[in-house]
Scaffold this active site. Structure first.
Site, PDB file in Angstrom:
ATOM      1  N   ASN A  56     -18.412   3.465 -74.677  1.00 47.64           N
ATOM      2  CA  ASN A  56     -17.482   2.440 -75.171  1.00 47.64           C
ATOM      3  C   ASN A  56     -16.762   1.754 -74.018  1.00 47.64           C
ATOM      4  OD1 ASN A  56     -18.093   3.056 -77.818  1.00 47.64           O
ATOM      5  ND2 ASN A  56     -16.256   4.266 -78.190  1.00 47.64           N
ATOM      6  N   ARG A 387     -29.098  -7.193 -85.731  1.00 51.64           N
ATOM      7  CA  ARG A 387     -29.572  -6.112 -84.861  1.00 51.64           C
ATOM      8  C   ARG A 387     -30.610  -5.308 -85.641  1.00 51.64           C
ATOM      9  NH1 ARG A 387     -25.744  -5.993 -80.718  1.00 51.64           N
ATOM     10  NH2 ARG A 387     -23.592  -6.426 -81.327  1.00 51.64           N
ATOM     11  N   ARG A 417     -24.805  -9.611 -79.021  1.00 50.62           N
ATOM     12  CA  ARG A 417     -24.516  -9.086 -77.687  1.00 50.62           C
ATOM     13  C   ARG A 417     -25.236  -7.770 -77.403  1.00 50.62           C
ATOM     14  NH1 ARG A 417     -18.878  -9.190 -77.405  1.00 50.62           N
ATOM     15  NH2 ARG A 417     -18.921 -11.240 -76.418  1.00 50.62           N
ATOM     16  N   HIS A 447     -23.858 -13.584 -88.521  1.00 54.84           N
ATOM     17  CA  HIS A 447     -23.564 -12.151 -88.581  1.00 54.84           C
ATOM     18  C   HIS A 447     -23.705 -11.614 -90.003  1.00 54.84           C
ATOM     19  CE1 HIS A 447     -20.720  -8.583 -88.209  1.00 54.84           C
ATOM     20  NE2 HIS A 447     -21.536  -8.397 -87.183  1.00 54.84           N
ATOM     21  N   TYR A 480     -24.193   4.857 -89.057  1.00 55.45           N
ATOM     22  CA  TYR A 480     -23.080   3.984 -89.436  1.00 55.45           C
ATOM     23  C   TYR A 480     -22.837   4.096 -90.943  1.00 55.45           C
ATOM     24  CZ  TYR A 480     -23.582   1.433 -84.956  1.00 55.45           C
ATOM     25  OH  TYR A 480     -23.647   1.076 -83.635  1.00 55.45           O
ATOM     26  N   ARG A 576     -10.919   1.123 -88.449  1.00 58.13           N
ATOM     27  CA  ARG A 576     -11.468   2.049 -87.462  1.00 58.13           C
ATOM     28  C   ARG A 576     -11.012   1.725 -86.043  1.00 58.13           C
ATOM     29  NH1 ARG A 576     -16.905   0.581 -86.527  1.00 58.13           N
ATOM     30  NH2 ARG A 576     -16.306  -0.216 -84.501  1.00 58.13           N
TER      31      ARG A 576
END
Length: 717
Positions: A56, A387, A417, A447, A480, A576
């Protein structure tokens, strides 16, 4: 200035009511790091969380710190949401990061390494080796490492080489054995084609500890073999972090795909913004490297341990330590609605289906596209891809559909990205297969997650739609948490068609049946829903908002939440990551709570509940409440109207609001703390992710064995 319910004047956009975005993100990463420190987590899970915190931080520097540096270089004067200049932000961020890195290595050195030793895993240093262990390491270097290395000297004819982003390197100061006393510099990259962790063979005795050593230690031990005519005065590992944020002028780019390909190559050589060196590195060596890379003192990190802790994810995979890993989380379970019928279209025709990943398998989404690819009644498939996985079955299915003569339209977002390169490969493959590929929209990232299948049936054309909060990635769908909706309701089908017509051409619908899209309509829809709760509160009617998302930093939205809170609306946020909103401000955010859940799975779903005076409404979305999502991206907000599915969504929200084990709650100082469990009975403790996994397993077992109804708790608000 606006008036509150008590007739007090308040400026809800006052910067003191907001938390800086970058500092809020660092707080999130501290929550990740706290899981590495939490003794209730198995040892190897703690290694994993420490690795995630390091990964991260790498991305944070490459994008967010890099952005601040760019703003300073451009003399950007605009203040952020908390009233800070870019220079002030960077100063505070770097100060916080230095402290964060110190904490990382204190946990590694003082907690994890001793705990690993107790479990029979010894991390060896080069200076501790002797006998057979030393001979093995030297032999390993000669046979496997030496042939791969390329030492690079720096002198008047050989300039300082380009050190690639995030690579691990060893710098050395050398002096000729005979001749001048001049000190020279050389560097060698630790090859990433070889494993970072090397196991030292033992004597095969039972209960024998496992010994490992890091590749850079092996190279340092044998570094003199690389410079035979020199004495190595000193050598130390170092690592460079660079600005990796792509800068693309889409209006000027004749070919967006080629421009992005060109920018990806430049990413490795962006401005150096972080230099990590081993603690105790020779000062002369450090000064030389820092000068060549043009980094300031506050950009240098002296590391008390191995550089780049992301390698701990590989250590997690070492064999023989299963007892040190978490096994209570269940693998993805079958979705009950799909268990009795192999025809996905028949199942969706019977009613809307809401799936909760990764507790319920993502495989049904993959099968939806795969079935559509071979079904002779399917005329067209349209899908957005942001993605996807490295070996995506969805990509393969879309290519097969085109080969079968179906009309296939795929929007591949090239500007996702760090997935740009991967997406370019898939886009080219889909084009070769005969798909109509769209490379996103100029100035916007697409997105949203939506799939439309158009099918010819006995009673005419029918449209099947899948909408989701997460990506069409079968790999990350196991890690996820997301929700996805299958529907064939005509209103959703009409809207889905309008979405793809808008993305592929210049068609802008006059109105929408069910969906709200950014960047044109979604922000206003969110603001209107919040304002409606304000009206209910003022009228003495039930008024409450529960919103779950990844991040919230849109000033206009936060100001409206403050206004709603001041009017008496109860607001519970499950966020989150970044949260620029402050709780506990008298007269402003007294009625707002914020909690963050950091657990075995990455919380990624966006779910929104509005009480609406006793007639609750539920929505899911691909968008967080951030300026980029609401103003610079194509996003979708969609309602969930089926009562059973609404109960399922409420159960998700309610369980997470009651989470005691993995939740961190923001206090009135803007600091996140874990709930005090001293007075909480074990039977009353809640781990929401564990509960969802157990329920999914129970539902699948019940449906497969008894063919009875699925367990969904009643909705109690």
């Amino acid at each position: 200035m606006t008036k509150t319910k008590d007739n007090k004047k308040v400026d809800f956009e006052d910067p003191k009511f907001y938390i800086n975005r970058e500092l809020s993100w660092l707080q999130f990463n501290e929550r990740v790091l706290s899981e590495a420190e939490d003794l209730s987590n198995p040892l190897f899970e703690r290694l994993k969380f420490l690795s995630i915190s390091a990964s991260n931080l790498d991305e944070f520097f490459m994008v967010r710190v890099a952005s601040l540096e760019d703003m300073i270089n451009a003399d950007y004067k605009k203040l952020d949401i908390a009233g800070m200049t870019a220079k002030q932000q960077l100063s505070e961020v770097l100060l916080a990061v230095h402290e964060f890195v110190t904490n990382q290595y204190e946990i590694y050195n003082n907690q994890l390494v001793p705990a690993l030793f107790k479990q029979g895993l010894i991390i060896c240093k080069k200076e501790d080796l002797s006998g057979k262990d030393s001979d093995f390491v030297d032999s390993y270097f000669d046979e496997f490492v030496y042939p791969v290395l390329t030492p690079m000297a720096v002198d008047s004819s050989r300039p300082f080489p380009l050190i690639r982003n995030k690579t691990l390197n060893i710098g050395a100061l050398l002096k000729k054995k005979e001749g001048k006393d001049d000190v020279e510099f050389a560097t060698v990259q630790v090859p990433n084609v070889l494993p970072r962790i090397i196991e030292i063979p033992g004597n095969n005795k039972e209960n024998q500890p496992k010994k490992i050593i890091f590749l850079e230690e092996i190279i340092q031990k044998n570094v003199s073999k690389l410079f035979l005519n020199y004495d190595v005065l000193t050598c130390s590992p170092y690592r460079v972090g660079r600005n990796a944020d792509l800068s693309i002028d889409e209006d000027e780019a004749e070919d967006l795909l080629k421009e992005i390909e060109k920018q990806i190559k430049r990413r490795q050589w962006g401005q150096a913004i972080r230099l990590e060196v081993e603690k105790g590195t020779n000062s002369r060596l450090l000064r030389f490297i820092a000068k060549e890379l043009a980094v300031e003192d506050n950009e240098i990190y002296s590391i008390d341990g191995p550089l780049d802790l992301t390698f701990l994810m590989k250590m997690y995979k070492l064999e023989g330590f299963d007892d040190c890993k978490e096994h209570r989380y269940k693998s993805p379970q079958m979705v009950p609605e799909f268990m009795d019928d192999d025809n996905v279209f028949d199942v969706i025709s019977r009613g809307d289906i809401l799936m909760h990943h990764p507790y319920e398998t993502f495989e049904n989404v993959v099968k939806f596209v795969e079935k559509a690819a071979v079904d002779p009644s399917v005329l067209a498939i349209k899908q957005t891809l942001y993605r996807v996985s490295g070996n995506s079955p969805i990509i393969a299915a879309l290519a097969k559909a085109a080969d079968n003569g179906k009309q296939v339209t795929v929007l591949v977002e090239l500007k996702a990205r760090f997935d740009e390169e991967n997406n370019i490969v898939w886009a080219k493959m889909l084009e070769k297969a005969g798909c109509h590929v769209i490379y996103g929209l100029v100035g916007l990232k697409t997105h949203c997650k939506i799939t439309l299948v158009v099918r010819r049936e006995e009673d005419g054309i029918k449209r099947y739609v899948h909408l989701a909060t997460g990506n069409y990635n079968d790999s990350t769908a196991k890690q996820y948490t997301d929700v996805g909706l299958f529907t064939c309701a005509p209103a959703f089908g009409e809207d889905a068609t309008a979405v793809f017509n808008m993305l592929s051409g210049y068609s802008e619908p006059l109105g929408w049946n069910k969906l709200s899209l950014a960047p044109l309509w979604l922000k206003d829809r969110i603001l209107d829903l919040i304002k409606r709760e304000e009206s209910h509160a003022l009228a003495g009617e039930p008024a409450r908002i529960v919103a779950k998302m990844n991040s919230i930093c849109h000033k206009e939205v936060i100001a409206e939440l403050y206004r709603a809170s001041s009017m008496g609306v109860k607001i519970d946020l499950i966020v989150r990551g970044i949260c620029c909103l402050r709780t506990g401000i008298p007269g402003v955010s007294d009625n707002i709570t914020v909690r963050s859940i950091v657990g075995n799975f990455l919380e990624h779903s966006r779910i929104f509940y509005f009480e609406n005076g006793g007639s609750p409404e539920f929505y899911c979305s691909s968008a967080d409440w951030m300026p980029r999502n609401l103003e610079r991206r194509v996003e979708i907000l969609f309602p969930v109207e089926n009562e059973k599915l609404r109960q399922k969504l409420w159960h998700i929200l309610d369980t997470e609001l009651r989470d005691t084990d993995k939740a961190h709650v923001m206090n009135d100082q803007g600091i996140y703390v874990k709930p005090d469990l001293k007075s909480v009975e074990i039977a009353d403790r809640v781990n929401s992710q564990m509960i969802f996994g157990e329920e999914a397993e129970r539902n699948a077992k019940v449906m497969s064995s008894q063919n009875t109804r699925v367990f969904i708790p009643e909705m109690k608000v």
